[in-house]
Design a protein around this motif. Structure first.
Motif, mmCIF file in Angstrom:
data_model
loop_
_atom_site.group_PDB
_atom_site.id
_atom_site.type_symbol
_atom_site.label_atom_id
_atom_site.label_comp_id
_atom_site.label_asym_id
_atom_site.label_seq_id
_atom_site.Cartn_x
_atom_site.Cartn_y
_atom_site.Cartn_z
ATOM 1 N N ASN A 346 0.830 -1.203 0.000
ATOM 2 C CA ASN A 346 0.000 0.000 0.000
ATOM 3 C C ASN A 346 0.860 1.246 0.000
ATOM 4 O O ASN A 346 0.551 2.228 -0.660
ATOM 5 C CB ASN A 346 -0.896 0.011 1.234
ATOM 6 C CG ASN A 346 -2.146 -0.819 1.016
ATOM 7 O OD1 ASN A 346 -2.588 -0.991 -0.123
ATOM 8 N ND2 ASN A 346 -2.704 -1.345 2.080
ATOM 9 N N GLY A 347 1.965 1.193 0.759
ATOM 10 C CA GLY A 347 2.846 2.355 0.850
ATOM 11 C C GLY A 347 3.382 2.753 -0.514
ATOM 12 O O GLY A 347 3.412 3.941 -0.845
ATOM 13 N N SER A 348 3.789 1.774 -1.310
ATOM 14 C CA SER A 348 4.380 2.146 -2.594
ATOM 15 C C SER A 348 3.296 2.629 -3.561
ATOM 16 O O SER A 348 3.557 3.519 -4.381
ATOM 17 C CB SER A 348 5.180 0.980 -3.186
ATOM 18 O OG SER A 348 4.371 -0.155 -3.304
ATOM 19 N N LEU A 349 2.088 2.097 -3.455
ATOM 20 C CA LEU A 349 0.996 2.589 -4.305
ATOM 21 C C LEU A 349 0.611 4.006 -3.896
ATOM 22 O O LEU A 349 0.346 4.862 -4.731
ATOM 23 C CB LEU A 349 -0.218 1.662 -4.214
ATOM 24 C CG LEU A 349 0.024 0.217 -4.641
ATOM 25 C CD1 LEU A 349 -1.275 -0.579 -4.619
ATOM 26 C CD2 LEU A 349 0.653 0.147 -6.027
ATOM 27 N N LEU A 350 0.632 4.241 -2.576
ATOM 28 C CA LEU A 350 0.342 5.578 -2.054
ATOM 29 C C LEU A 350 1.341 6.596 -2.599
ATOM 30 O O LEU A 350 0.970 7.683 -3.022
ATOM 31 C CB LEU A 350 0.416 5.493 -0.538
ATOM 32 C CG LEU A 350 0.084 6.683 0.330
ATOM 33 C CD1 LEU A 350 -0.523 6.168 1.626
ATOM 34 C CD2 LEU A 350 1.306 7.496 0.648
ATOM 35 N N ARG A 351 2.613 6.179 -2.618
ATOM 36 C CA ARG A 351 3.628 7.095 -3.152
ATOM 37 C C ARG A 351 3.394 7.371 -4.636
ATOM 38 O O ARG A 351 3.605 8.482 -5.102
ATOM 39 C CB ARG A 351 5.024 6.510 -2.936
ATOM 40 C CG ARG A 351 5.551 6.751 -1.536
ATOM 41 C CD ARG A 351 7.052 6.532 -1.468
ATOM 42 N NE ARG A 351 7.393 5.139 -1.678
ATOM 43 C CZ ARG A 351 7.374 4.216 -0.720
ATOM 44 N NH1 ARG A 351 7.029 4.544 0.518
ATOM 45 N NH2 ARG A 351 7.695 2.962 -0.975
ATOM 46 N N MET A 352 2.949 6.362 -5.350
ATOM 47 C CA MET A 352 2.662 6.568 -6.773
ATOM 48 C C MET A 352 1.574 7.623 -6.954
ATOM 49 O O MET A 352 1.700 8.533 -7.777
ATOM 50 C CB MET A 352 2.190 5.253 -7.415
ATOM 51 C CG MET A 352 3.296 4.238 -7.628
ATOM 52 S SD MET A 352 2.645 2.660 -8.236
ATOM 53 C CE MET A 352 2.202 3.085 -9.917
ATOM 54 N N ILE A 353 0.511 7.489 -6.174
ATOM 55 C CA ILE A 353 -0.608 8.430 -6.314
ATOM 56 C C ILE A 353 -0.184 9.829 -5.894
ATOM 57 O O ILE A 353 -0.512 10.824 -6.549
ATOM 58 C CB ILE A 353 -1.814 7.944 -5.485
ATOM 59 C CG1 ILE A 353 -2.348 6.651 -6.098
ATOM 60 C CG2 ILE A 353 -2.896 9.006 -5.429
ATOM 61 C CD1 ILE A 353 -3.446 5.987 -5.299
ATOM 62 N N LEU A 354 0.605 9.902 -4.811
ATOM 63 C CA LEU A 354 1.078 11.214 -4.355
ATOM 64 C C LEU A 354 1.928 11.875 -5.433
ATOM 65 O O LEU A 354 1.780 13.071 -5.713
ATOM 66 C CB LEU A 354 1.899 11.071 -3.076
ATOM 67 C CG LEU A 354 1.085 11.044 -1.793
ATOM 68 C CD1 LEU A 354 2.016 11.002 -0.590
ATOM 69 C CD2 LEU A 354 0.182 12.270 -1.700
ATOM 70 N N LEU A 355 2.799 11.089 -6.037
ATOM 71 C CA LEU A 355 3.646 11.647 -7.093
ATOM 72 C C LEU A 355 2.790 12.170 -8.232
ATOM 73 O O LEU A 355 3.019 13.283 -8.741
ATOM 74 C CB LEU A 355 4.613 10.576 -7.611
ATOM 75 C CG LEU A 355 5.475 11.023 -8.783
ATOM 76 C CD1 LEU A 355 6.503 12.047 -8.324
ATOM 77 C CD2 LEU A 355 6.172 9.849 -9.452
ATOM 78 N N GLN A 356 1.788 11.397 -8.610
ATOM 79 C CA GLN A 356 0.898 11.845 -9.682
ATOM 80 C C GLN A 356 0.209 13.146 -9.293
ATOM 81 O O GLN A 356 0.128 14.086 -10.096
ATOM 82 C CB GLN A 356 -0.154 10.763 -9.973
ATOM 83 C CG GLN A 356 0.448 9.522 -10.608
ATOM 84 C CD GLN A 356 -0.523 8.356 -10.685
ATOM 85 O OE1 GLN A 356 -1.508 8.302 -9.937
ATOM 86 N NE2 GLN A 356 -0.248 7.413 -11.573
#
Ligand SMILES: Nc1ncnc2c1ncn2[C@@H]1O[C@H](COP(=O)(O)OP(=O)(O)OP(=O)(O)O)[C@@H](O)[C@H]1O
Ligand SMILES: [Mg+2]
Lengths: 426, 235
Positions: A346-356
């Motif tokens: 979840n953490g890495s997906l969260l970072r993806m969304i934040l970056l977007q």
């Protein structure tokens, strides 16, 4: 077809199996590396975002719009509010303004008795004190119509408080008989002579032309540049005694006493002394600006009107950008599910969304502020008020940031709650 | 032959709008390393549910499911993710490639999740794409590939990190007969290994011959397990 060459060793550590890569090609670089933490998936996040051009543009446009509204409208607001005290800035030189204690803002003239000037001059710590007349007078134009003008009367000998920028003539020319100086905008527009052909532009006033103030003749000896004020009436400078003769006969005509503080004298202390001695109000230049500014904030509908526009920009921006961003995440939910099934946290997906979110936010913000600045630049010669101090950029940046956080948060919640088992649903 | 998957009395019930659907009603299944097991049965009998539980992306209500001697239920969340990332490869009916990544980037995703540097991972992905006959198409986006080619990319992605379990849900259903056959040949050729197990869910009777064993399911139960004429590879 050849057998797959890829081989991996299995190394149980604490009961968990980690890959130790021993592929020949890669061995030289990573023989001793036991990979534990996933590498960043930033590039995947970015490609995902750019891959859907339509949605990407939609999100960026929504944020650009929000950023534009939240920058441009407050810029006009700040510009307008700055006009409320622009005359005080223009006068410049004096440290302290003395006036009737009931005065609430710069155009709220409550005339003093002439004797007050001499009382102020007598107070210790005063380097000099000069009279200033400020009043609205009707000027009769060449075609017989009347125009209300802001008439400023300066101390006859020192001419303290005169316009900072003279475009034609000099301030000293005011000492000639019947002399007045008009501001360029007034001279061009409201005081201009009607064009000979109907519908044409007014012919600007020039040096040597004359006006009529209260049956008194006035001759133009100079053209000045003044900062636009709130009412944007033409401004006419003349001497204090001549202004008195133009003004209707009244007992009191002294609008302000302008004071220069003696070197070494604490201005605040002097203000207290002036208040105590005369019973009048006294403010520093900044203090008087604040008084005026606050008056307009409290007593006009301007802040509310702009507040509503800015809030609408924020809401519409959140709605458009938040919606499209959320939709974008929803449409990519399966992709996130696949990554989850394959072991992405979840953490890495969260970072993806934040970056977007950060990326579209920065682009939208930049474009919006750029457009607002362009707008201000295009309007620089017009009557429109426009000011973009850095605080404003922080404000709109925070607004856009908030929109992005809201959009990202609802998307993140959706992805965190996502069951990876959806990947098998067709 | 050692046991790769050990399922015992697995029960799974879904609840939607207050309605309970029993998807698995006491499933027992053992699968050995090196085996290619097919799960077949009518629609809705619980095949997808069963492989989801085996692959650890769905939790059963009761019963035990061990994968390589480990039980997902007794692992922490983080260990589950690590275990999945390292040990399992997925192939889906709808391919489920990321549409904005090219073939090589798609195939490199499991390696990146496992902590390999992107450049190294992509190099390795290209090698594996060559193994599945797509060495020339590494830069193509999924939309530029045929269904059969996309499924080959998906197979490369399922193999690239050398997982010990590969689960496939209807890998040939979206393909015509010939492509489906090719995909199965490929799977058989490159995916079956002595230290790995393949579980393939399918309706597609044309590919049954590729299985070592076939488990038939009906209504949440395994009703029959039949041995195929042994296709076991001696590796
Ligand atoms: N997420 C879910 N929520 C509610 N019910 C579900 C869910 N997933 C599956 N089911 C139900 O559980 C039962 C088994 O579903 P499952 O998908 O495992 O069947 P399947 O054998 O894979 O079918 P198919 O061959 O059609 O893919 C079905 O009755 C299905 O409707
Ligand atoms: Mg299914």
């Amino acid at each position: 077809m050849a057998q797959v060459q890829v081989r991996t060793q299995w190394l149980p550590i604490n009961g968990i199996v980690y890959t130790l890569d021993s592929d020949e090609n890669i061995a030289t670089q990573s023989r001793t590396t036991i990979h534990r933490e996933p590498q960043t998936m930033n590039h995947i996040a970015l490609k995902m975002l750019m891959g859907d051009k339509g949605k990407y543009l939609g999100i960026v446009m929504g944020l650009t719009f929000a950023s534009l509204i939240m920058t441009q409208q407050p810029a006009i607001f700040v510009g307008l509010m700055a006009r409320s005290y622009s005359f005080i800035s223009d006068v410049g030189l004096p440290d302290i303004w003395v006036m009737d204690s009931k005065v609430q803002f710069i155009d709220d003239i409550k005339p003093l008795q002439e004797t007050e000037l001499y009382r102020v001059r007598g107070i210790s710590g005063v380097e000099w004190a000069m009279p200033l007349y400020k009043g609205l007078l009707k000027v009769r134009l060449a075609d017989g119509t009347f125009q209300t003008c802001n008439v400023i009367g300066l101390d006859d000998t020192t001419l303290v408080g005169g316009p900072a920028v003279m475009l034609e003539g000099t301030l000293a020319d005011l000492r000639r008989s019947d002399a007045v100086i008009v501001d360029i905008d007034g001279a061009r527009d409201k005081l201009g002579k009607p064009s000979p052909e109907s519908g044409g532009k007014n012919i600007p006033l020039k040096i040597g032309d004359s006006l009529e103030l209260n049956d008194h003749r006035a001759t133009i000896v100079g053209i000045a540049k003044v900062t636009r004020t709130f009412q944007s009436q033409p401004v006419i400078y003349t001497t204090y005694s001549r202004a008195k003769s133009y003004a209707p006969r009244e007992r009191r005509l002294l609008s302000f006493v302008l004071v220069k503080v003696k070197a070494g004298q604490d201005p605040q202390e002097l203000i207290e002394r002036i208040r105590a001695t005369t019973g009048l109000a006294a403010y520093t230049q900044d203090g008087f600006k604040t008084l005026t500014y606050n008056y307009f904030m409290k007593n006009t509908g301007i802040p509310i009107n702009f507040g509503i526009t800015i809030a609408l920009g924020f809401i519409v921006g959140t709605a458009i950008a938040g919606q499209t961003f959320y939709n974008f995440t929803l449409e990519n939910l399966r992709q996130f599910g696949v990554l989850k099934a394959m072991g992405a946290s979840n953490g890495s997906l969260l970072r993806m969304i934040l970056l977007q979110a950060v990326l579209v936010g920065s682009i939208g913000y930049g474009l919006g502020v750029g457009l607002a600045a362009l707008f201000g630049f295009a309007m620089r010669h017009t009557i429109l008020a426009f000011k973009m101090p850095w605080q404003l950029l922080v404000f709109s940046g925070a607004g856009v940031g908030l929109i992005c956080i809201i959009a990202a948060l609802i998307s993140i919640l959706k992805v965190i709650r996502l069951e990876p088992a959806i990947v098998f649903k067709s | 032959m050692s046991l790769a998957i050990h399922c015992q009395n697995i029960v799974k019930t879904y609840t939607t709008d207050g309605q309970q659907v029993v998807a698995l009603n006491g499933v027992d299944l053992d699968i050995a390393l090196g085996e290619l097991m097919m799960l077949v049965g009518p629609s809705g009998c619980g095949k997808t549910t069963l492989i989801s539980i085996i692959a650890g992306i769905l939790n059963q209500d009761s019963g035990r499911c061990e994968l390589f001697g480990e039980d997902f239920q007794s692992m922490s969340n983080k260990d589950q993710l690590r275990f999945r990332a390292v040990n399992i490869g997925f192939v889906f009916q709808a391919y489920n490639l990321l549409p904005s990544l090219n073939a090589a980037e798609n195939v490199s995703v499991p390696l990146i999740i496992n902590g390999m540097k992107r450049s190294v991972a992509e190099r390795k992905a290209k090698d594996v794409l060559a193994q599945v006959g797509l060495g020339e198409r590494t830069q193509s986006l999924p939309a530029q590939l045929s269904g059969g080619q996309q499924q080959r990319v998906a197979i490369a992605r399922a193999l690239v990190h050398s997982p010990r379990l590969i689960v496939c849900d209807e890998p040939t259903s979206a393909l015509d007969h010939k492509s489906g056959h090719n995909v199965m040949e490929l799977l058989k050729q490159v995916a079956v290994q002595h230290d790995r197990v393949l579980v393939i869910v399918t309706h597609d009777a044309r590919i049954f011959s590729f299985a070592d064993r076939i488990a038939e399911m009906d209504d949440g139960h395994i009703v029959k397990i039949s041995n195929q004429t042994s296709h076991h590879l001696d590796r």
